[in-house]
Scaffold this motif. Sequence first.
Motif, mmCIF file in Angstrom:
data_model
loop_
_atom_site.group_PDB
_atom_site.id
_atom_site.type_symbol
_atom_site.label_atom_id
_atom_site.label_comp_id
_atom_site.label_asym_id
_atom_site.label_seq_id
_atom_site.Cartn_x
_atom_site.Cartn_y
_atom_site.Cartn_z
ATOM 1 N N ASP A 210 0.813 -1.214 0.000
ATOM 2 C CA ASP A 210 0.000 0.000 0.000
ATOM 3 C C ASP A 210 0.844 1.259 0.000
ATOM 4 O O ASP A 210 0.328 2.352 -0.190
ATOM 5 C CB ASP A 210 -0.917 0.014 1.222
ATOM 6 C CG ASP A 210 -1.850 -1.170 1.225
ATOM 7 O OD1 ASP A 210 -2.610 -1.289 0.255
ATOM 8 O OD2 ASP A 210 -1.790 -1.988 2.158
ATOM 9 N N VAL A 211 2.114 1.105 0.269
ATOM 10 C CA VAL A 211 2.996 2.267 0.265
ATOM 11 C C VAL A 211 3.727 2.296 -1.064
ATOM 12 O O VAL A 211 4.556 1.437 -1.344
ATOM 13 C CB VAL A 211 4.014 2.200 1.420
ATOM 14 C CG1 VAL A 211 4.769 3.502 1.516
ATOM 15 C CG2 VAL A 211 3.321 1.868 2.714
ATOM 16 N N PRO A 251 4.680 16.561 5.667
ATOM 17 C CA PRO A 251 3.392 15.935 5.967
ATOM 18 C C PRO A 251 2.784 15.259 4.737
ATOM 19 O O PRO A 251 2.993 15.713 3.616
ATOM 20 C CB PRO A 251 2.519 17.083 6.447
ATOM 21 C CG PRO A 251 3.233 18.327 6.130
ATOM 22 C CD PRO A 251 4.665 18.004 5.930
ATOM 23 N N GLY A 252 2.092 14.194 4.967
ATOM 24 C CA GLY A 252 1.364 13.535 3.892
ATOM 25 C C GLY A 252 2.195 12.659 2.983
ATOM 26 O O GLY A 252 1.729 12.216 1.948
ATOM 27 N N GLY A 254 3.365 9.756 3.834
ATOM 28 C CA GLY A 254 3.158 8.334 4.109
ATOM 29 C C GLY A 254 3.919 7.814 5.312
ATOM 30 O O GLY A 254 4.184 6.625 5.395
ATOM 31 N N LEU A 257 1.540 5.807 7.296
ATOM 32 C CA LEU A 257 1.246 4.633 6.476
ATOM 33 C C LEU A 257 2.363 3.604 6.602
ATOM 34 O O LEU A 257 2.114 2.409 6.768
ATOM 35 C CB LEU A 257 1.108 5.099 5.022
ATOM 36 C CG LEU A 257 0.341 4.222 4.076
ATOM 37 C CD1 LEU A 257 -1.090 4.113 4.509
ATOM 38 C CD2 LEU A 257 0.438 4.764 2.667
ATOM 39 N N ASP A 308 3.130 10.322 16.284
ATOM 40 C CA ASP A 308 3.115 11.265 15.167
ATOM 41 C C ASP A 308 3.475 12.653 15.699
ATOM 42 O O ASP A 308 3.235 12.944 16.863
ATOM 43 C CB ASP A 308 1.704 11.283 14.554
ATOM 44 C CG ASP A 308 1.743 11.688 13.103
ATOM 45 O OD1 ASP A 308 2.829 12.019 12.612
ATOM 46 O OD2 ASP A 308 0.678 11.662 12.462
ATOM 47 N N VAL A 391 -1.856 3.165 -6.824
ATOM 48 C CA VAL A 391 -2.448 2.634 -5.590
ATOM 49 C C VAL A 391 -3.837 3.224 -5.371
ATOM 50 O O VAL A 391 -4.793 2.517 -5.069
ATOM 51 C CB VAL A 391 -1.542 2.942 -4.378
ATOM 52 C CG1 VAL A 391 -2.278 2.667 -3.072
ATOM 53 C CG2 VAL A 391 -0.277 2.114 -4.443
HETATM 54 P P1 ADP Z 1 2.152 11.490 7.128
HETATM 55 O O1 ADP Z 1 2.025 10.623 8.309
HETATM 56 O O2 ADP Z 1 3.497 11.438 6.484
HETATM 57 O O3 ADP Z 1 1.693 12.893 7.316
HETATM 58 P P2 ADP Z 1 0.177 9.718 6.095
HETATM 59 O O4 ADP Z 1 0.909 8.448 6.223
HETATM 60 O O5 ADP Z 1 -0.821 10.017 7.142
HETATM 61 O O6 ADP Z 1 1.192 10.921 6.005
HETATM 62 O O7 ADP Z 1 -0.470 9.774 4.669
HETATM 63 C C1 ADP Z 1 -1.768 10.212 4.481
HETATM 64 C C2 ADP Z 1 -2.401 9.473 3.343
HETATM 65 O O8 ADP Z 1 -1.766 9.782 2.123
HETATM 66 C C3 ADP Z 1 -2.308 7.983 3.467
HETATM 67 O O9 ADP Z 1 -3.362 7.475 4.201
HETATM 68 C C4 ADP Z 1 -2.342 7.517 2.036
HETATM 69 O O10 ADP Z 1 -3.658 7.412 1.577
HETATM 70 C C5 ADP Z 1 -1.698 8.648 1.289
HETATM 71 N N1 ADP Z 1 -0.287 8.366 0.994
HETATM 72 C C6 ADP Z 1 0.765 9.084 1.429
HETATM 73 N N2 ADP Z 1 1.918 8.581 0.953
HETATM 74 C C7 ADP Z 1 1.605 7.500 0.229
HETATM 75 C C8 ADP Z 1 2.365 6.552 -0.516
HETATM 76 N N3 ADP Z 1 3.704 6.614 -0.590
HETATM 77 N N4 ADP Z 1 1.699 5.575 -1.143
HETATM 78 C C9 ADP Z 1 0.363 5.499 -1.066
HETATM 79 N N5 ADP Z 1 -0.406 6.358 -0.397
HETATM 80 C C10 ADP Z 1 0.180 7.364 0.246
#
Ligand code: ADP
Length: 673
Positions: A210-211, A251-252, A254, A257, A308, A391
Amino acid sequence: MAEQKKPRTGGNPNNQKNGNNKKPRMSFMWVYVVIAMALGYLFFVGDDALPGSAGASKNVTYTVFKSYVENGYANKIVANKDEGTVKMYVKPEHYRDVFKQGVKDAGKQSFVQAEFPSADKLDEFVTAQQELGNFKGELSYKRSDNTFMQVFWNLFPLLLIIFVWMFIMRRMGSGGGGFGGMGGIFNVGRSRAQLVEKGGENESKVTFKDVAGQASAKQEVQEIVEFLKNPKKFTDLGGKIPKGALLVGPPGTGKTLLAKAVAGEAGVPFFSMSGSDFVEMFVGVGASRVRDLFRQAKEKAPCIIFIDEIDAVGRARANNAMMGGNDERESTLNQLLTEMDGFGTNSGVIILAATNRADILDKALLRAGRFDRQIHVDLPDLNERKAVFKVHLKPIKVDKSLDIDLLARQTPGFSGADIANVCNEAALIAARHGKQSVTKEDFIAAVDRIVGGLEKKTKVMTEEEKRTIALHEAGHATISWNLQYANPLIKVTIVPRGRALGAAWYLPEERQITTKEQMLDEMCATLGGRAAEELFTGHISSGAMNDLERVTKQAYGMIAYMGMSDALPNLCYYNQSEYQWQRPYSEATAQKIDDEVKKMIAEQYERAKALLLEKREGHAALADLLVEREVVYAEDVEKIFGKRPWVSRTEELLETDPPQTPPVEGGDEPPVE
Ligand code: ADP
Ligand code: ZN
């Protein structure tokens, strides 16, 4: 370096195990029970049972009761059919006859109580006495359940107040989280970590599949899965299992994730909490939450704790006591440090934390034995964005004509979360138009909408900005490739990274001393970005500020400290005294240093421009490639400019060995706003 302070709120975690969390709760419950019982007693038994307010009472036989009524003592008669008892309230003037005391001593509402044989008999008797004139009042009946309802209605306002009060306290305790949690004011010290567990209600099904992208981060994190799955393999060889890893990135991208995927792959419970959850308005709460979190985790080991936004608690502690730090945050951080030290490496609890500012974290957190690993999670480049799109497009009914390549190209600077958002938004737009499948137009509209919303917050670039950054980075790359002593290039990217807009990565030479030629070549390459902007876009931008700062410092160092200029040869004005304002040279020398710095930088800038003009085709090709691919590697640069005729010592070493040292990066930071 400062030794780690003994935490003020610390103490042996085991001591606190039950003490802190459960006790206060119990004692408060008892207070409730006692209050409720007291109130219940008061209302149930009624006002006539209490001395003082009520009066004396006395149990008598039915015969005596009858004689009292016949004597005309009765003021009021109340029968309770359920209990089979009758109460006769005594007229004040007859108190002495019944109680042998005056009204003052016996109280106002004194009565005698007797058991009557049957309701009919009682009725008959009282009616007879009324006719005889011995009793002027009425016979009234009272029922037990009536009493209950009465009590209830009497208590109702009070119950309401208690309820409202508890509700407010609960809200306070759970930080606005509502009723859901087992929060409450008596629970503020409990961690509010979310537990994701196998077979649990919110079981994590996230796996590495999923990543998308993030190959290197995934690889590092894979190792942690191995540790969790098979710790013996590592400990048998005498290795120590790491306690924690820090996921660093915007941020965002993954990070959450990835952490979830680790838990999913290893099949272990996963505690997730945000750094800001530790911080509450009550002093000492953060520390006790940390303690509670680790206690829970140890019970579930092997498991993963994910924190986090750790910067909310992990910010460097104030060095200056005078400035007054945030005591609450400091004690929370201290507790975290203590807990991380507290459990053995083999306990099977691994802590993952995420932040986008590793630089502001307390040094103690990054020391070995705590978060000793840093895993970089960067914004995705073109190919990675494609993978992320793949994905997130899976659950969406897309039109066959949709070109993922184009989508990835349209979204420079987007994070994984932004892309997930685009896909969702596109589906919503298509649904709004009543379409059967999501088309390219929907996606373009979604991208536009999100760019509009994000522009201020993140580094989403326009096409023109992308082109300028590409020209700038290609400038660095072109010059470093074509100068003998510049560091060998590994890759150039225009993917924003940290606060940098783009970057060129070099392999630093392994050298103990640096010659003037090497320094000048590097200075020239650093100026290449600005030079390319000036030459090929016609205007200069703020993007070169970081380059200029480095160049200025370098030139100043070369001239004032290393004696490398013609006007001031072999002089070092390095000032070791702590009084920095005492310059060890005259005003005239200061002027000379300034002039020399200016001259040196101007020379290198002209040199950079001349070289860029000479290699302008190559530079243009490289910039185009950067716009198209966003990341360009040494091989691609070699195809454009040909092999470098000089082989550096490092490259010679590399013939046999892959690079082990991390490459240095020349970031281009935007100006501070
Ligand atoms: P962070 O913790 O780095 O702020 P998250 O892990 O919460 O970011 O990511 C938020 C959402 O963005 C995830 O739930 C996913 O849907 C999407 N996402 C982020 N990076 C990826 C990735 N490399 N592959 C697939 N989905 C991702
Ligand atoms: Zn630059």
